[in-house]
Scaffold this motif. Structure first.
Motif, PDB file in Angstrom:
ATOM      1  N   ASP A 180       0.415   6.528  -6.687  1.00  0.00           N
ATOM      2  CA  ASP A 180      -0.829   7.276  -6.862  1.00  0.00           C
ATOM      3  C   ASP A 180      -0.648   8.753  -6.529  1.00  0.00           C
ATOM      4  N   ILE A 190      -8.872   9.918  -4.431  1.00  0.00           N
ATOM      5  CA  ILE A 190      -9.530   8.804  -3.731  1.00  0.00           C
ATOM      6  C   ILE A 190      -8.571   7.636  -3.574  1.00  0.00           C
ATOM      7  N   ASN A 191      -7.826   7.323  -4.622  1.00  0.00           N
ATOM      8  CA  ASN A 191      -6.862   6.223  -4.546  1.00  0.00           C
ATOM      9  C   ASN A 191      -5.813   6.460  -3.466  1.00  0.00           C
ATOM     10  N   VAL A 192      -5.300   7.671  -3.384  1.00  0.00           N
ATOM     11  CA  VAL A 192      -4.297   7.988  -2.361  1.00  0.00           C
ATOM     12  C   VAL A 192      -4.904   7.824  -0.969  1.00  0.00           C
ATOM     13  N   PHE A 215      -7.386   5.833  -0.015  1.00  0.00           N
ATOM     14  CA  PHE A 215      -7.570   4.422   0.322  1.00  0.00           C
ATOM     15  C   PHE A 215      -6.246   3.694   0.491  1.00  0.00           C
ATOM     16  N   ASP A 216      -5.217   4.115  -0.206  1.00  0.00           N
ATOM     17  CA  ASP A 216      -3.894   3.526   0.030  1.00  0.00           C
ATOM     18  C   ASP A 216      -3.451   3.795   1.462  1.00  0.00           C
ATOM     19  N   TRP A 271      -5.253   1.444   3.809  1.00  0.00           N
ATOM     20  CA  TRP A 271      -4.689   0.095   3.829  1.00  0.00           C
ATOM     21  C   TRP A 271      -3.364   0.041   4.573  1.00  0.00           C
ATOM     22  N   THR A 286     -10.162  11.007  -8.976  1.00  0.00           N
ATOM     23  CA  THR A 286      -9.912   9.563  -8.952  1.00  0.00           C
ATOM     24  C   THR A 286      -8.593   9.265  -8.257  1.00  0.00           C
ATOM     25  N   HIS A 287      -7.560  10.006  -8.583  1.00  0.00           N
ATOM     26  CA  HIS A 287      -6.262   9.795  -7.934  1.00  0.00           C
ATOM     27  C   HIS A 287      -6.313  10.189  -6.453  1.00  0.00           C
ATOM     28  N   SER A 298       0.822  -1.211   0.000  1.00  0.00           N
ATOM     29  CA  SER A 298       0.000   0.000   0.000  1.00  0.00           C
ATOM     30  C   SER A 298       0.856   1.261   0.000  1.00  0.00           C
ATOM     31  N   TRP A 329       2.037   1.612  -3.651  1.00  0.00           N
ATOM     32  CA  TRP A 329       0.973   2.116  -4.514  1.00  0.00           C
ATOM     33  C   TRP A 329       0.596   3.540  -4.143  1.00  0.00           C
ATOM     34  N   GLY A 330       0.670   3.867  -2.847  1.00  0.00           N
ATOM     35  CA  GLY A 330       0.366   5.234  -2.421  1.00  0.00           C
ATOM     36  C   GLY A 330       1.333   6.240  -3.007  1.00  0.00           C
TER      37      GLY A 330
END
Length: 95
Positions: A30, A66-68, A70-71, A74, A63-64, A23, A26-27
């Motif tokens: 992202d 939100i991804n950051v 949620f990373d 996690w 979108t990015h 995570s 990916w964070g």
């Protein structure tokens, strides 16, 4: 290491560590994409782009974002798993 400690290590510490590492990786990716999308949106605004282009750019940026978020969630959940495993191992007494 007794069986309880090995089970706690394999079922909590190892997966928690994997979740934190994956995570975080990916964070970082992202967040780089978020910065790029943010720069693109700012460029479009300064160029006076039309409403449709701004809407599309804003959607990509969100979108990015939100991804950051949620990373990061996690990473925290993986840290909780690691903490639970380490605490369980520390509290398990050798017999």
């Amino acid at each position: 290491m007794n069986l309880k400690r090995a089970i706690l290590f394999l079922l909590l510490v190892v997966p928690g560590s994997a979740a934190v590492i994956a995570s975080t990786w990916w964070g970082i990716n992202d967040f780089s994409a978020l910065e790029k999308a943010n720069r693109n949106f700012d460029k479009l605004v300064s160029e006076g782009a039309d409403q449709k282009e701004l809407f599309i750019a804003s959607h990509k940026e969100n979108t990015h974002r939100i991804n950051v978020g949620f990373d990061g969630t996690w990473v925290a959940l993986g840290g909780i798993l690691i903490s639970m495993g380490i605490l369980g191992i520390a509290q398990t007494q050798n017999k």
